[in-house]
Scaffold this active site. Sequence first.
Site, short mmCIF file in Angstrom:
data_model
loop_
_atom_site.label_atom_id
_atom_site.label_comp_id
_atom_site.label_asym_id
_atom_site.label_seq_id
_atom_site.Cartn_x
_atom_site.Cartn_y
_atom_site.Cartn_z
N SER A 121 7.62 3.60 12.65
CA SER A 121 8.55 4.72 12.57
C SER A 121 9.31 4.82 13.87
CB SER A 121 7.79 6.03 12.32
OG SER A 121 8.64 7.16 12.48
N TYR A 160 1.12 11.97 14.99
CA TYR A 160 1.81 11.02 14.11
C TYR A 160 2.53 9.96 14.95
CZ TYR A 160 5.28 9.21 10.82
OH TYR A 160 6.07 8.39 10.06
N THR A 171 0.85 -1.19 0.00
CA THR A 171 0.00 0.00 0.00
C THR A 171 0.89 1.25 0.00
OG1 THR A 171 -0.17 0.06 2.42
CG2 THR A 171 -1.86 -1.19 1.21
N GLY A 215 2.28 2.66 -2.72
CA GLY A 215 3.43 2.23 -3.48
C GLY A 215 3.86 3.15 -4.60
N THR A 216 3.46 4.42 -4.56
CA THR A 216 3.77 5.31 -5.68
C THR A 216 5.01 6.17 -5.47
OG1 THR A 216 2.28 7.03 -4.84
CG2 THR A 216 1.35 5.43 -6.39
N SER A 217 5.53 6.22 -4.26
CA SER A 217 6.70 7.06 -4.00
C SER A 217 7.44 6.56 -2.77
CB SER A 217 6.29 8.53 -3.80
OG SER A 217 5.51 8.66 -2.62
N GLY A 218 8.63 7.11 -2.57
CA GLY A 218 9.38 6.87 -1.35
C GLY A 218 9.62 5.41 -1.04
N ILE A 219 9.41 5.05 0.21
CA ILE A 219 9.68 3.69 0.69
C ILE A 219 8.79 2.68 -0.01
CG2 ILE A 219 9.53 2.19 2.71
CD1 ILE A 219 10.36 4.70 4.38
#
Length: 250
Positions: A138, A151, A13, A15-19
């Site tokens: 995180s 967060y 999930t 999955g379009t950028s970064g990690i």
Amino acid sequence: MTDRFLNKVVVVTGGTSGIGLATAKAFSREGASVFITGRRQEALDAAVRAIGGQVTAIRGDIGQLADIDRLYNAVQQKHSQIDVVFANAGGGSFVPLGAITEEHFAATFDTNVKGVLFTVQKALPLLKDGGAIVLNASTAGGSGTPALSVYAASKAAVRSFARNWILDLKDRHIRVNAVSPGVTETAGLDALFGGGDQATGTKDHLAGLIPAGRVGQPDEIAQAVLFLASEAASFVNGVELFVDGGLAQI
């Protein structure tokens, strides 16, 4: 690269950028059939081109249960089971206590907590016995940061999910682990730090605090996720794996 995930079905999930993007690429390179989610079609299209291999993109907001249902309906049209779920989608912003709104709280917890919960729960009918779940937590979940309490609390909840779900899924031999990235070079982090020179200055300051002497790269987090999802981690269950250059350990 190896074929550790050849013929495996993997859901990532966010999955379009970064990690998320780096992890989807890594799974694809190792032979997996990968399903990714994202909110923007143009970003999904670009991610599909970048990932290559057997990748399917499903547009949706992981905080909306109907969108999660559409994700797994799409998986079921092509495959009879899922081998790995990487519940990665998440985000947050700086808001100090005293200025936190209901909207800020809901937006953060809907994606980071509700979204993770139902991403996993709704996968269970398709997730094979002996499969693997990796949750993106995180380092913020275990430390204090000014103006980041909502967060941080959401990520602490994600880490707690791993501890509890290994008991719920014990009879099915499904492993659940959490990866906790530290400061990682992503567009999302730049936006969180205000972009431009401000973001660069903040990252440079934080790099000076990290024992490894630098910020992380998305592919370094991805490799940790692949380890936790692989047979190499067959006796690793319920852990929080810090991938932060050592910052959380000092």
